[in-house]
Design an enzyme around this catalytic site. Sequence first.
Site, short mmCIF file in Angstrom:
data_model
loop_
_atom_site.label_atom_id
_atom_site.label_comp_id
_atom_site.label_asym_id
_atom_site.label_seq_id
_atom_site.Cartn_x
_atom_site.Cartn_y
_atom_site.Cartn_z
N GLU A 1 1.00 -1.26 0.35
CA GLU A 1 0.02 -0.27 0.10
C GLU A 1 0.78 1.07 -0.41
O GLU A 1 1.76 1.18 -0.05
CB GLU A 1 -1.25 0.10 1.73
CG GLU A 1 -1.94 -1.84 1.50
CD GLU A 1 -3.00 -1.37 2.03
OE1 GLU A 1 -2.76 -0.26 3.08
OE2 GLU A 1 -3.33 -2.41 2.06
N SER B 1 7.71 -2.50 3.41
CA SER B 1 8.78 -3.19 4.12
C SER B 1 7.31 -4.01 5.06
O SER B 1 7.77 -4.86 6.03
CB SER B 1 9.49 -2.83 4.69
OG SER B 1 10.29 -2.78 3.61
N TRP C 1 1.96 0.08 -6.83
CA TRP C 1 3.08 -0.87 -7.33
C TRP C 1 2.65 -2.12 -7.50
O TRP C 1 3.59 -3.10 -7.14
CB TRP C 1 3.89 -0.26 -6.37
CG TRP C 1 4.94 0.44 -5.83
CD1 TRP C 1 4.98 0.99 -4.23
CD2 TRP C 1 5.31 1.49 -6.73
NE1 TRP C 1 5.42 2.43 -4.25
CE2 TRP C 1 5.69 2.33 -5.50
CE3 TRP C 1 5.17 1.53 -7.59
CZ2 TRP C 1 6.48 3.26 -6.00
CZ3 TRP C 1 6.33 2.91 -8.29
CH2 TRP C 1 6.68 3.23 -7.37
N GLY D 1 3.89 -16.49 2.36
CA GLY D 1 4.12 -17.75 1.92
C GLY D 1 4.39 -17.08 -0.10
O GLY D 1 4.88 -18.04 -0.03
N CYS D 2 3.48 -16.73 -0.15
CA CYS D 2 3.51 -16.40 -1.81
C CYS D 2 5.02 -15.67 -2.08
O CYS D 2 5.56 -15.72 -3.12
CB CYS D 2 1.96 -15.70 -2.18
SG CYS D 2 0.69 -15.95 -1.25
N GLU E 1 9.41 -7.17 -3.34
CA GLU E 1 9.95 -8.48 -2.95
C GLU E 1 10.35 -8.55 -1.70
O GLU E 1 11.36 -9.50 -1.55
CB GLU E 1 10.16 -9.32 -4.26
CG GLU E 1 9.28 -9.29 -5.19
CD GLU E 1 8.00 -10.02 -5.50
OE1 GLU E 1 8.30 -11.17 -4.22
OE2 GLU E 1 7.32 -10.09 -5.83
#
Lengths: 249, 396
Positions: free
Chosen positions: B143, B148, B173, B249-250, B375
């Site tokens: 968001e 982080s 993003w 997890g993703c 990521e």
Amino acid sequence: MKILVALKQVPDTETKIKVAADGKSLDPADVKWITSPYDEYALEEAIRIKEGKGAEVMALSVGGDTAKDVLKNALALGADSAVLLKGDGQGDAFAVAQMIAAYAKDKGFDLILCGNKGLGGDNAAMGPMLAELLGVAQANVVVKLELGEGTFKAEREIEGGSEVVEGALPAVITAQKGLNEPRYASLKGIMAAKKKTIEELDAAAVTAGAQVSALALPPERPAGRLLQGDAPAQAQALLQALKDEAKVF
Amino acid sequence: MAGAYATFTHITDYMGFEGLLTEEERMIRETARKFVNAEVLPIIEKHAQDQTFPKHLIPKMGELGFYGPSLPEEYGCMGVSNVAYGLLMYELERGDSGLRSFASVQGSLVMWPIYAYGSEEQKKYWLPKLAAGEKIGCFGLTEPDFGSNPGGMLTKAVREPGGKWRINGTKMWITNGTVADVAVVWAQTEDGIRGFLVEKGTPGFSAPEMKGKWSLRASTTSELVLEDVIVDEKASLLPNVKGLKGPLGCLTQARYGIAWGALGAADACYQCALDYAKSRIQFDKPIASFQLQQEKLAWMVTELTKGQLLVHQLGRLKDAKTYTPAQVSMAKMNNVNVSLEICRKARTILGANGILDEYPVMRHMANLESVYTYEGTHDMHTLVIGQEVTGIPAYR
């Protein structure tokens, strides 16, 4: 319909060719092997026939263990089965034609497809020889192929134009660039190929038609020469060089 | 000379890395490499310059099985090894990070959560379509004010009568957002964070594209805006996960692919710089003969090789299901960091030519500036490793 596709393993075009110590063969170290691109057109055509009207496609290669990669790739692309004739696939075209003919002669293939030449060797001899040995029709350097009931119609490249030939199956057709656009092996095809096996047979003992006596790289190109002076002076120097050194006049 | 279209046929393999691969892993990598050479390299610079994603490649990649290939065959996927999946990401990113990001999001951030957390009906409905590229997905976690620290997210989902949920919030993003048919949206609920599948066209849901990026220009990046979006619980809610571990997890899946992918960009830049250094003549000899350039090339190929061996080991652990998220953090942190540095050094070897789109170097370098941060930022992964070895979380 049964189709045989003959595939040759050749060095990748980016490979820096080295002559082996015997002075007659390629040094296989550091060679990345690929399927000869003309054979890829042949395989693609066979798979399209299979998808269009149904056919059983067998891939075949003459060579050593490394040639299995070519066959695995063919299985991943859609060939139903694969056979490796263990023998010298890099050798004389007549020897390879005899090995394939000995294998194929009583197998009932309606169509045999291969590239019009093997990349690198560029003999363009194996396909026509194979047709002659089998006593079947042939069309070479084919850019368009249509199959009828037991017949074929092929458009082939000839000097300065194209020619359409028709004939009866069985036949040997050699593929040229333009025949089709080969597909990529899909992940599904690659995983399916894992479950298929490659049949390995000893190639028939044959006598070669020719022997390689020496293999050499082309001489390195000498450095170019830059002509000095204004345009008339350069033209004069060029003319002089063509006359005295190159002796073209 | 190595222009943008140069289609090097060999992966950089200094340490016999290819010998560690199975036959089908090598074949999958070859297929992806051929695809990138023929379909991506000739067009990618223009897409990057024009800030457009090469959409026509979406169904082609689906046909080849590039989306979620390690998921099982019963859902239209291929069941390939994690190493094969990684190699695929490597080759795609050798083309462009945008392309790899597309496949990462589709496979790891959309298909994977549906597979891991979804109902049988959701899996049966979505996975084959997503695998084929008939449907496109995106993943909404980050968001504007929570990057982080995703646990602080403001997006909220509230249960409504009649088996419905009402979702409100804004995501930012989001790769593929504007082109996606379905978004995996994470929201706070009374039971903690839950995942929802929100379809394009749902009233109150929009995905405006973010423009003006100097990085990942051949990739679609969007906001997701959810204003009183009403979704059906059965179709939308991912039933089998609650809490932050769902989205995390993703991310572990996606980061795994990124750790491989970044090396692809680095490999492209290394090969380009090596080729350039050998053919660029200054002071009457190739610049590759100068020690300063050799030092750079030696560093580049060493780091690339270490990175390959690191992700190969991680992939084998993942295949054996014994890997940990902290190991994935190390691979993502290290490989993106060295890849970015390899791209920068390549740029210096190419000199002024390095900034031109005749060469892929500046594009890859700019792309990796995003990958360094997305990521899980480089810094966050460093702290994850710090926590792993000390037992003390430094970010709380």
